[in-house]
Design a protein around this motif. Sequence first.
Motif, PDB file in Angstrom:
ATOM      1  N   PHE B  16      46.829  44.487  45.137  1.00 57.53           N
ATOM      2  CA  PHE B  16      46.076  43.152  45.087  1.00 57.53           C
ATOM      3  C   PHE B  16      46.452  42.341  43.979  1.00 57.53           C
ATOM      4  N   LYS B  17      46.958  41.180  44.652  1.00 59.23           N
ATOM      5  CA  LYS B  17      47.335  39.991  43.685  1.00 59.23           C
ATOM      6  C   LYS B  17      46.132  39.182  43.568  1.00 59.23           C
ATOM      7  N   SER B  18      46.088  38.706  42.506  1.00 58.93           N
ATOM      8  CA  SER B  18      45.401  37.587  42.066  1.00 58.93           C
ATOM      9  C   SER B  18      46.139  36.626  41.228  1.00 58.93           C
ATOM     10  N   ARG B  19      45.662  35.495  40.886  1.00 56.20           N
ATOM     11  CA  ARG B  19      46.478  34.370  40.066  1.00 56.20           C
ATOM     12  C   ARG B  19      47.044  35.098  38.939  1.00 56.20           C
ATOM     13  N   SER B  20      45.968  35.793  38.121  1.00 57.45           N
ATOM     14  CA  SER B  20      46.563  36.116  36.558  1.00 57.45           C
ATOM     15  C   SER B  20      47.048  37.883  36.659  1.00 57.45           C
ATOM     16  N   SER B  21      46.737  38.606  37.680  1.00 59.45           N
ATOM     17  CA  SER B  21      47.450  39.846  37.440  1.00 59.45           C
ATOM     18  C   SER B  21      47.564  40.529  38.824  1.00 59.45           C
TER      19      SER B  21
END
Lengths: 276, 259
Positions: B16-21
């Motif tokens: 799971f990719k988000s902007r920060s992690s």
Amino acid sequence: MNAVEGQLNQIAKGKVKTCEERRPHLTGILLHLLSFLSPLLLLVIWEILAKYGIVDVRLFSSPSRIFKTFLPLLSSGELVYHTLMSVQRIILGFLVGAIPGVVLGLSMGLFPPVKAMLEPIVAVTFPIPKLAIMPLILIIFGLGEASKIFTIAIGVFYLVLINTMAGVLNIDPLYMDVAKSFGASRLQFYTTVALPGALPMIFAGLKLGMGTALLLIVAAELSAARAGVGWMIWRSYDMFDIERMFCSLIVLALLGYIFSYVLDFIERIVIPWKNR
Amino acid sequence: MEKKEAIRIENLTKVFKSRSSEVVALKNINLSVRDGEFLAIVGPSGCGKSTLLRILAGLEKQTEGNIYIKAKDSTKPLTAVVFQGDAVFPWMKVIENVEYGLRIRRVPPHERRRIATSYLRLMGLENFAHYYPHQLSGGMKQRVNVARAFASDPEILLMDEPFGALDEQNRLILQQELLRIWEGSGKTTVFITHSIDEAIFLGDRIVVMTAQPGRIKAILDVDLARPRDMLFMKSTPQFAELYKKVWELLREEVLKARK
């Protein structure tokens, strides 16, 4: 099905009386009586205050005076005529506003590009007081029926639009997963999940819209009308006919009550699954 | 795919990719589910077991790896899911809810009503067919949920902690009922749970997963004869032994996840 669960369900459906239900039966009747008597009491107080000159009947009138004006207004058909004129405008304006409101609200809730495109326009135009647009509407649509209907329509439109959109956006994502996991097509998703899921919010919007319609009818009939309950109020104002004014107010109150009753009734038919 | 295989999962990874992690939910999962098997998956919370199920259901896309699901009958749906929580549509009557999967597949109304009614009867809900969900208890709603999945007659049945929100007594009854219906249907089933009892009671095999990132830590066979009875099973030494084994595997992971 085990017996306990069956019984629980009967309690939920109100078939079996629980201990709590049996006792306060008397209290229930008393409470109903109280709700029925309190408005009557208010009328009696008003009448007495008027009779002994504590309130000025020229300004505040009195229940008996209003009643004396009301009966001939009713029997001559004048009141009915004006009421029907207003009802016609309200219903037409309501439909002209609500139908595009639901259609656009659903589209904005379902299609992000539509929402991205229309949301700024809605956000900017919604806060403009509808009364402030009335002169413009009069110039565009003239002094006839169209301007009155449109004034009501625009007030209803925004409330229905915003509630419908919120209704779609607030559908539990779990229901979307269910539809998707069973392989529902887009169209199937709209008809089996999006629309029924948004219905309670759509109805909340319609009810709010109806309140606004009653507000706007009075304003719309202020200018360039020759009939309607709103017109009667402004006419009474010009003639300083307080009793007539009160009669019109009673009609408006009744209209509000009837319209909300009708909407509740329709809601019960359209949303039989709602837990009331 | 081999003949007796219903699902094969190869090198499955989900990030799971988000902007920060970036969160690695599943890492290098290799698993083969046999045809007609009841596979229970246990793991500490947040180990990605629900994610694995969502990928199998086609609700989520894997980052890497492959999944093969054998379709024996192209007219049947590949999967049907029994979700955790209140997934029954409140705007449909019980019978309409059970018919949902069939309606989506455009099974004629008469036919789908017949099928749905038979599953309602199996779940003991025939007297509630025309009730709305808000008139039902939590246990009954979950029965509707199970009936809906079975009625759509999928190749694979996926269950995501279906009884997790129920009280213990209802859970016991529903587990027993599920087992009865499942044993009659012979459907390949993947069942996610955090309850060791439930995994042993229902499963042919138990997959134990590691804490984040979710990997397969062990696969255990449940050598207990069917049809099973919860009360009887719990008193057997095999149950106690298996329980201990699974718990020891899980305990490490739970402790690790707490750090």
